[in-house]
Enzyme design. Sequence first.
Site, PDB file in Angstrom:
ATOM      1  N   TYR A 137      34.349  43.389  25.570  1.00 13.92           N
ATOM      2  CA  TYR A 137      35.236  43.661  26.693  1.00 13.92           C
ATOM      3  C   TYR A 137      35.787  45.079  26.629  1.00 13.92           C
ATOM      4  CZ  TYR A 137      39.492  43.171  23.805  1.00 13.92           C
ATOM      5  OH  TYR A 137      40.489  43.345  22.872  1.00 13.92           O
ATOM      6  N   LYS A 175      34.473  46.153  20.297  1.00 11.45           N
ATOM      7  CA  LYS A 175      35.527  45.486  21.070  1.00 11.45           C
ATOM      8  C   LYS A 175      34.980  44.144  21.540  1.00 11.45           C
ATOM      9  CE  LYS A 175      39.225  46.941  24.209  1.00 11.45           C
ATOM     10  NZ  LYS A 175      40.327  46.544  23.349  1.00 11.45           N
ATOM     11  N   GLU A 215      45.331  49.451  11.497  1.00 18.83           N
ATOM     12  CA  GLU A 215      45.720  49.456  12.916  1.00 18.83           C
ATOM     13  C   GLU A 215      46.598  48.242  13.172  1.00 18.83           C
ATOM     14  OE1 GLU A 215      42.561  48.917  15.762  1.00 18.83           O
ATOM     15  OE2 GLU A 215      41.482  47.504  14.495  1.00 18.83           O
ATOM     16  N   LEU A 260      39.423  49.770  15.721  1.00 14.37           N
ATOM     17  CA  LEU A 260      38.885  50.068  17.046  1.00 14.37           C
ATOM     18  C   LEU A 260      39.166  51.539  17.371  1.00 14.37           C
ATOM     19  CD1 LEU A 260      37.599  48.468  19.498  1.00 14.37           C
ATOM     20  CD2 LEU A 260      39.800  48.864  20.574  1.00 14.37           C
TER      21      LEU A 260
HETATM   22  N1  PDD Z   1      43.445  46.333  22.901  1.00 16.76           N
HETATM   23  N2  PDD Z   1      42.977  48.273  18.224  1.00 16.76           N
HETATM   24  C1  PDD Z   1      42.788  47.037  18.685  1.00 16.76           C
HETATM   25  C2  PDD Z   1      42.438  45.952  17.726  1.00 16.76           C
HETATM   26  C3  PDD Z   1      42.932  46.773  20.069  1.00 16.76           C
HETATM   27  O1  PDD Z   1      42.727  45.526  20.541  1.00 16.76           O
HETATM   28  C4  PDD Z   1      43.303  47.825  20.951  1.00 16.76           C
HETATM   29  C5  PDD Z   1      43.479  47.630  22.427  1.00 16.76           C
HETATM   30  C6  PDD Z   1      43.490  49.123  20.407  1.00 16.76           C
HETATM   31  C7  PDD Z   1      43.843  50.307  21.277  1.00 16.76           C
HETATM   32  O2  PDD Z   1      42.737  50.747  22.044  1.00 16.76           O
HETATM   33  P1  PDD Z   1      42.945  51.484  23.438  1.00 16.76           P
HETATM   34  O3  PDD Z   1      43.847  52.628  23.197  1.00 16.76           O
HETATM   35  O4  PDD Z   1      41.579  51.932  23.827  1.00 16.76           O
HETATM   36  O5  PDD Z   1      43.555  50.486  24.384  1.00 16.76           O
HETATM   37  C8  PDD Z   1      43.318  49.310  19.042  1.00 16.76           C
HETATM   38  C9  PDD Z   1      43.468  46.028  24.300  1.00 16.76           C
HETATM   39  C10 PDD Z   1      44.490  46.765  25.097  1.00 16.76           C
HETATM   40  C11 PDD Z   1      43.514  44.512  24.475  1.00 16.76           C
HETATM   41  O6  PDD Z   1      42.899  43.846  23.650  1.00 16.76           O
HETATM   42  O7  PDD Z   1      44.126  44.032  25.425  1.00 16.76           O
END
Ligand code: PDD
Length: 292
Positions: A32, A152, A184, A208
Amino acid sequence: MTTVYLNGTFEPQEQARVSIMDRGFLFGDGVYEVIPAYGGRLFRLEPHLDRLQNSLDGIRLGNPLTRAAWREVLEELLRRNRDPDDPRDDQSLYLQVTRGVAPKRDHAFPVPEQATVLAMSSPIPAPSPELARIGVSAIRLPDNRWQHCHLKTITLLANVLSRQQALDAGAGEAILVRDGLANEGAASNLFLVSDGVLRTPPKSAKLLPGITRDLVLELAGRHGIPCREEDIPAADLDTADEVWLTSSTREILPVTKLDGKAVRDGKPGPLWQRMTRLYQDYKDAVRAGTAA
Ligand code: PDD
């Protein structure tokens, strides 16, 4: 009425249906993306589509749409779901690709494969003024996810359980620790400020590669804020001047309480104030169509 995109069709969310034989449902076999749009304009679409491609490659699933088709679908969703009463028009797009429906439940990939493609959107609320006043709290937890955290994937049970454990403990987010390193958050990337230097773990399979993370580093570089991508021992969080968590949906969160103890004076720090201003300016540039 909210419109979603499912396998080539735009339809009301209430009507959209996926088979119980979908491998996303049965195995969590899919990937996703979450992509913000400000003022109806997509935020950093290309890096998001690069990461989507990387996630699809990582689970050996073909990309069902071209880049141009993804853009068309997402922009059409933004148009259809625009709230005419909200002049900001900030929306968060969610897209998901699963390995589709198979005739029987079998771990092996189905032949041929027909991916299920879903995209939907929801409004992004304005950043809360409370955040700048009090920040958020976090707890450290063991990172018990698999070894491919750079992908992801929709298989999020370990993240879900960690986030819930944080909420149950009265905190807003979990910071995940593996082999003594803080990698993270359960759904966010991690930054520390130590002696005026912005620090974040380097990209690897342990985390991620966040699009927000990259933008924060870019803004820091552009504005002369020293930064280092390096491993962060979990104990460094105890002595950090500031701790931040970043994500597309929650932007830059100042962590003011960690494991029940105040981070420094327990207030969002000066570098967070500066970075969050730069970030809001960048969003305004996206809205105006002038963002780099
Ligand atoms: N999640 N690390 C993890 C494990 C994440 O699930 C996310 C974001 C991030 C930050 O990535 P980004 O800056 O590209 O949003 C880091 C999304 C928002 C979610 O699962 O809803």
